[in-house]
Enzyme design. Structure first.
Site, PDB file in Angstrom:
ATOM      1  N   ASP A 955       0.513  -1.063   0.192  1.00  0.00           N
ATOM      2  CA  ASP A 955       0.297  -0.323   0.376  1.00  0.00           C
ATOM      3  C   ASP A 955       0.731   2.170  -0.492  1.00  0.00           C
ATOM      4  O   ASP A 955       2.320   0.806   0.878  1.00  0.00           O
ATOM      5  CB  ASP A 955      -1.083   0.153   1.390  1.00  0.00           C
ATOM      6  CG  ASP A 955      -2.139  -0.581   0.673  1.00  0.00           C
ATOM      7  OD1 ASP A 955      -2.834  -0.555   0.075  1.00  0.00           O
ATOM      8  OD2 ASP A 955      -2.552  -1.631   2.136  1.00  0.00           O
ATOM      9  N   LYS A1024      -8.274   8.891  10.119  1.00  0.00           N
ATOM     10  CA  LYS A1024      -7.801   8.357   9.094  1.00  0.00           C
ATOM     11  C   LYS A1024      -8.125   8.809   7.403  1.00  0.00           C
ATOM     12  O   LYS A1024      -7.646   9.185   6.737  1.00  0.00           O
ATOM     13  CB  LYS A1024      -7.258   7.012   9.085  1.00  0.00           C
ATOM     14  CG  LYS A1024      -7.127   6.505   7.668  1.00  0.00           C
ATOM     15  CD  LYS A1024      -7.038   4.711   7.394  1.00  0.00           C
ATOM     16  CE  LYS A1024      -5.981   4.575   7.246  1.00  0.00           C
ATOM     17  NZ  LYS A1024      -6.162   2.637   6.816  1.00  0.00           N
ATOM     18  N   ASP A1183      -3.796   2.783  -5.520  1.00  0.00           N
ATOM     19  CA  ASP A1183      -2.693   2.813  -5.229  1.00  0.00           C
ATOM     20  C   ASP A1183      -2.422   1.365  -3.916  1.00  0.00           C
ATOM     21  O   ASP A1183      -1.147   1.834  -2.931  1.00  0.00           O
ATOM     22  CB  ASP A1183      -2.593   3.706  -3.750  1.00  0.00           C
ATOM     23  CG  ASP A1183      -3.644   4.582  -2.730  1.00  0.00           C
ATOM     24  OD1 ASP A1183      -4.645   2.955  -2.653  1.00  0.00           O
ATOM     25  OD2 ASP A1183      -3.206   5.013  -2.071  1.00  0.00           O
TER      26      ASP A1183
END
Length: 1264
Positions: A955, A1024, A1183
């Site tokens: 990641d 987050k 991603d």
């Protein structure tokens, strides 16, 4: 000889029983043959042979009487059954070998006895009604003289069944004949001769038609072409985009063009001509007609060799002031070729074409023609120019991608070893045939994984009731469809754009099946009529696109598989697209999308057909009610998000019937499930992925064409990077992780487990309040307004939760059912992309982009030995999935996995009965799958030789911020997101949480109440999502909702403070990011201001990605579209109408995140292409990059190198230059104040910092 004579005598007896004067079927067959063609020879296809069986069986009942009497009796040595069968065989007319063969088959079966008299009387009784006989069969048998006792006979029963079947088939054929006669009569009512607006042309047409002697139509065409206008082209008439008021006509033109295309597809050319004539005869409507519409109708007449009608279109073309183009001449010449006309007219036609500046070779190179059309065109040309040789299809020009980022990808290197599949050529060819059958069937039926009910009497009765209802509904749907078609045909006869040709695109059987499938899948709470209409319309559009080039496709695909199969070789290594193009595969014709209004109107019409046809007995709802029919679907209105919408809702009794029956099948569109063979390589914006079902490379809102137009105008070589990356992602073979699937199904069929992401069944949904809190409690006089409001809120909350649970359950049911269906198969996930270049699997229900559960169900079909470091990467990946040790080194994570090995092995061996350590992970199902893989590897004799199919993920560390930091060369930001090589990974989310905690502590000391309440609750998890999405354009409002959701998940947090605390925290998160990423914020502001000014100039923001993909933001002011009539008038907003001004707010807010998304997609594609070149298996979730454990180190190296290469380009300066050229270089707008401000802004590119990009190549934790 005696047996033969006996048989003939029996035949004569049988024929003597047939009434005289019976009408023969041969006359009817001749009539039908005039419609459908002559009777075919014996070398017929199986379908044709089946049709001939109809006539053969019918002749048994329709033969002429035999003047001969009854022959001698059978010899006593012949047994009664044999005699009966011999007699029956002789009853069959000599012209019907099919029934003779049937009787011989039955003779061999040794059936029960039956007498000749029984057979003869059955034939006589069956024929009697047609001769006017009134006695029923039993009376006829009882009244026959000398009748022997009738014995039960399976053979006689079969003959009866065949007879009834043939009668039904005969009735269907007679119905088809009647429909054809009605269609011919209807077509005669349609106008063919145009009414021209030019008096001169009208007089000329009338003179040519009535003049004596009449000049040939071909000569008239030559003269008409000579007088054709030369100052105006069809393109000018058709270009709507930049013409002010003209742009408002574009939607109507698209609708008209799609109508003409559907007419030609469905064989309704006279109707298309009629509508063309009707529109042409009215000056206001004539403005809607473009050259492509006239050409389309001309081509239809050319295919039929109808020169007179083609001439009418040419007259209208000239009357409209349009100049014919290559397609116009191709239609005319093709028609001349079919009619075998003289050379003089063709010569004049070619001369006039040359005077218009059109090249003869262009007819064969620039006009898409079928092989048969090309042959007729060539025949006509060679009459005038016998020595003419058509140019060979031009070899594709050598197209070289000029992007410096892709130079290495397309450099020829004979040593490159591209990866191959683990399957042989024969296996892949078999998989191709399976996929071909699936796509030709258009749907896939799979077994549901819902718990199998006990087959009680109640369940069996419910299933029987449903089967009976569906039979009734099919009949009603056929009737309603036919009536709807008749109504729409009447509207079309009046020259209006009706839905008639769209309704003819699919067979009635297909439409009925689609509607019944829709009824089956309708949720208990109903569905928006607009949503249903849109879905049904889209399904018709997708199904009508199936191509029929199956044989040619199979040959070429087989050659293509030589590149991928494990046991074949190719001359030189190349990419799949290059190999496919080298096979000379022609481009498939591009299908224009239908306007949204057509899609919705067609779907709405079909939904209303379903509402009218689907009825059930009222006794299902109320057992004591009279047996009247009531609707299955009800149209009601409901409020959703403060808007009143129309909903189609199933009757509760029908919903209960479905639940009781508990049928175990689900039906999917073939394009909604994974493929069973490797997808076709992407070769253009509209060619790739599925075998027969066209798919767009760039997905967009239906009705939007701006993206497709940009792609088509783009030089093909510029798209090679995107095409090859999509092909590479789709070529990854997958399989189902069976052990994980079994565990999930165990929970799913029980009561679910929401904590583990397995949705609970509807029975676990919250029920409406009872007692005083029940909805009826609102009516009690003692209830205060505040209590009523609270009761309504509670009821709404419970209904919302129930709807969400139903949606999640359905989603899981589809995913798990497809997983079970594909359990023992290899499959592929074809990919396409959105308008920013981000890639997605085409299969929506079962792919690797979903939740933790969805990802855990999948693994690579092709395994790879772990090698020396693979097991270590499996351990690191397992710790990453737990969410622990985020800020620890890779070695520390490996050590932690070794410490937990006992728990890991326990989880693998006893996942549901052991210590259940895996359930505490952030991604529990993926963690469990990894535990099982680690367990198998460590227990293998040689772990390095263990063949692993498990995908390991890497990641990016808040990838959006990584791109911003690289764009601005921001050293502080780069360190926060792991662009710098450090010993330990940095966690930007934890850093933001720490900064927010500093702000909170300061406010708490000053007595801020909400800051005091938040003490101990600010964590990485709370902030987050907001930190991650800020760089993608999330607003404070959206960020507040994200934080609110996280706070509600904390059981100890006082829920009364959720709203106030979420407001406070989102403000502090934004403040923290402003301090930590100052360079990022300056680039965001520059992008936002540029987009705002571009929007004020009247244009949507455009740019080109570093890989050459053109991007345009599809945000325009909403245009309202209304579909009137029927159940309700539907109004929907379209934000993709390019004739509307841009939506400034969406343009400016969308540009920063969309631009960053286009960069992360470019980085992913570069990584994918270079990994493929190195022989790696690679897939991605934006991603998050996946590969085998053995190849993680290589993938990480490629990932870092391509990030540096990408950002070594002057991306912001290139963007500035492009925007200036696109929006500031037009002299007509250069004096505009908005353009002047835009120029100043674009020239003020944010200054870069001092961060050295080369350091990224050594950053271990850049992707980890």
């Amino acid at each position: 000889m005696s047996a033969v004579r006996w048989g003939r005598g029996a035949a004569g007896f049988g024929r003597a029983l047939w009434p005289a004067g019976a009408p023969g079927l041969l006359a009817e067959e001749g009539a039908l043959g005039a419609v459908w063609g002559r009777k075919r020879s014996s070398t017929a296809s199986p379908c044709e042979q089946d049709r001939r069986k109809d006539w053969g069986h019918a002749e048994l009942l329709e033969g002429e009487p035999d003047p001969r009497g009854l022959g001698p009796e059978a010899p006593s040595s012949l047994s009664p059954p044999s005699a009966a069968l011999l007699g029956a065989a002789s009853l069959v007319p000599h012209s019907d070998p099919v029934l003779k063969a049937r009787v011989r088959q039955l003779q061999a079966e040794g059936v029960a006895e039956v007498t000749v008299k029984r057979v003869a009387k059955r034939v006589a009784v069956a024929r009697a009604p047609e001769a006017g006989g009134a006695q029923p069969p039993r009376q006829a048998q009882a009244g026959a003289e000398g009748a022997a006792p009738m014995l039960s006979s399976r053979w006689a029963q079969k003959l009866d069944d065949d007879q009834r079947l043939m009668e039904r088939r005969k009735q269907r054929l007679e119905g088809k004949l009647q429909k054809h006669v009605e269609k011919v009569a209807w077509q005669k009512q349609l106008r063919s001769e145009p009414r021209l607006l030019s008096r001169k042309l009208a007089s000329q047409l009338q003179h040519w038609e009535q003049g004596v002697p009449r000049s040939p139509w071909e000569e008239q065409l030559a003269q008409l072409l000579q007088e054709a206008p030369q100052g105006r082209s069809g393109e000018a008439a058709a270009a709507p985009a930049d013409r002010g008021p003209e742009s408002r006509l574009e939607g109507q033109r698209q609708r008209l063009l799609s109508f003409f295309e559907c007419c030609l597809l469905t064989g309704n050319l006279p109707l298309a001509h009629h509508v063309l004539v009707t529109h042409h005869s009215k000056s206001q409507q004539q403005r809607l007609l473009t050259l492509s519409m006239y050409n389309l109708v001309m081509l239809g007449w050319a295919r039929q060799g109808s020169f007179k009608e083609l001439m009418y279109v040419f007259f209208m073309l000239k009357d409209a002031g349009l100049a014919p183009d290559l397609r116009s001449y191709a239609a005319a010449l093709q028609c001349m070729g079919r009619l075998d006309q003289d050379a003089g007219t063709i010569r004049r036609c070619l001369k006039q074409m040359a005077q218009h500046g059109l090249q003869l070779q262009g007819l064969f190179t620039a006009v898409p023609l079928s092989a048969e059309e090309r042959a007729e065109l060539l025949r006509a040309v060679r009459k005038a120019k016998p020595a003419f040789t058509p140019p060979r299809p031009p070899a594709p020009p050598l197209q070289v991608n000029t992007s410096p980022l892709l130079r290495e990808i397309y450099a020829k290197d004979p040593t490159v070893s591209y990866p191959r599949l683990h399957l042989s050529l024969k296996e892949l060819q078999g998989l191709f045939r399976q996929q071909l059958r699936v796509e030709m069937a258009t749907t896939v039926t799979v077994e549901s994984v819902e718990k199998v009910p006990l087959l009680t009497k109640e369940v069996l009765h419910a299933r029987k009731t449903l089967a009976g209802l569906r039979t009734r509904w099919r009949t009603a749907l056929y009737r309603e469809l036919q009536e709807t078609k008749e109504s729409e045909a009447h509207a079309a006869r009046e020259g209006r754009l009706s839905l008639f040709p769209y309704l003819c695109l699919l067979s009635e059987k297909e439409v009925v099946g689609m509607l019944l499938q829709t009824l089956q899948a309708l949720p208990a709470q109903g569905e928006s009529l607009l949503f249903l209409a849109h879905e049904l319309g889209l399904r018709v559009f997708k199904r009508k696109q199936l191509r029929n080039e199956v044989q040619e496709l199979e040959q070429r695909y087989s050659k293509y598989l030589h590149l991928l199969a494990s046991d074949t070789q190719v001359a030189e290594p190349c990419l799949p697209r290059q190999h496919w193009e080298a096979l000379g595969v022609p481009e498939a014709p591009h299908e224009q999308p239908w306007p949204m209004s057509v899609v919705v109107q067609l779907g709405k019409q079909l939904a209303e057909v379903l509402v009218r046809a689907a009825q059930m007995p009222s006794s299902l709802a109320a057992p004591r009610s009279p047996g009247t029919l009531i609707p299955v679907l009800y149209h009601v209105y409901s409020f959703r998000s403060f808007r009143q919408i129309g909903i189609l809702k199933p009757h509760p009794a029908f919903t209960q019937l479905l639940e009781t029956a508990a049928e175990r099948t689900l039906t999917f569109e073939s394009t909604d499930v994974p493929m069973l063979c490797p997808p076709l390589p992407w070769t253009s914006p509209h060619s790739g992925a599925f075998l027969l079902s066209p798919t767009k490379m760039m997905r967009s809102v239906e009705g939007s064409q701006q993206h497709q137009l940009l792609l088509e105008r783009c030089p093909p070589a510029e798209l090679h990077g995107a095409l090859d990356a999509l092909t590479q992602l789709g070529n990854c073979a997958w399989r189902v992780n069976g052990r994980i699937l079994d565990l999930v199904l165990e929970l799913f069929t029980d009561k679910g487990c929401p904590r583990l992401g397995v949705p609970a069944p509807p029975s676990e949904a919250p029920r409406p309040p009872e007692g005083r809190q029940a909805p009826k409690g609102c009516l009690l006089p003692e209830v205060s307004p505040a209590e009523k409001a609270e009761m309504r809120r509670e009821l709404a909350r419970r209904l919302k939760v129930a709807r969400e649970m139903q949606s999640l359950r359905a989603d899981a049911l589809y995913r798990l059912s497809l997983a079970q269906h594909l359990r023992h198969r290899v499959f592929w996930l074809p990919h396409n992309m959105d308008f920013r270049g981000r890639t997605y699997p085409c299969s929506p229900h079962f792919n690797h982009l979903g939740s933790d559960l969805a990802r855990a169900l999948l693994e690579f079909a092709q395994g790879r030995p772990l090698g020396p470091h693979g097991l270590n990467w499996l351990k690191i990946h397992l710790v990453n999935l737990t969410g622990l040790k985020k800020r620890e080194s890779l070695q520390a994570r490996r050590d932690y996995a070794d410490e937990l090995m006992e728990d890991i092995l326990d989880s693998a061996d006893r996942p549901m009965t052991g210590r259940k350590w895996w359930m505490e992970a952030d991604e529990p199902w993926q963690a469990l799958a990894c535990c099982m893989e680690v367990a198998q590897a460590v227990r293998a004799p040689d772990p390095a030789a263990y063949v692993s199919h498990f995908p390991v993920h890497q990641d990016g560390s808040c990838n959006g911020l990584q791109h911003y930091a690289a764009l601005g060369r921001d050293s502080v930001g780069a360190a926060s997101v792991n662009l710098l090589p450090l010993d330990l990974p940095q966690d930007v989310y934890s850093e933001v949480a720490a900064q927010v905690e500093v702000f909170r502590r300061q406010d708490a000391e000053q007595g801020v109440r909400v800051a005091q309440v938040l003490e101990g609750f600010i964590s990485r998890k709370v902030v987050k999502q907001t930190v991650m999405t800020v760089v993608y354009g999330v607003t404070r409002y959206g960020g507040r909702l994200q934080i609110e959701k996280r706070l509600r998940e904390i059981h100890d947090f006082p829920q009364d403070f959720v709203w106030e605390a979420s407001h406070y925290l989102v403000r502090q998160v934004f403040n923290s990011l402003q301090e930590m990423f100052s360079g990022t914020r300056s680039i965001q502001r520059w992008l936002t201001e540029s987009a705002r000014l571009i929007s004020h100039t009247g244009s949507a923001v455009e740019w080109v990605t570093p890989l050459g993909i053109p991007v345009i933001q599809p945000y325009h002011r909403d245009s309202k579209v209304m579909i009137k009539g029927g159940l309700q008038s539907l109004t929907f907003s379209s934000s993709v109408d390019t004739s509307q001004k841009p939506n400034t707010l969406k343009q400016k807010n969308g540009f920063p995140p969309n631009f960053i998304h286009s960069l992360d997609s470019s980085h992913m594609m570069l990584t994918a292409l270079h990994c493929y070149r190195k022989g790696l298996t690679f897939v991605s979730v934006h991603d998050c990059f996946w590969t085998h454990a053995a190849d993680v180190a290589v993938m990480n190296q490629v990932c870092r190198e391509q990030f540096v290469r990408l950002h070594s380009q002057p991306i912001l300066h290139n963007l500035s230059r492009f925007l200036i050229k696109r929006f500031c270089s037009d002299p007509r707008t250069s004096k505009s104040i908005w353009v002047s401000r835009l120029m100043d802004t674009l020239l003020s590119v944010p200054k870069a910092g001092t961060f050295n990009l080369e350091q990224v190549k050594h950053s271990t934790y850049f992707f980890s």
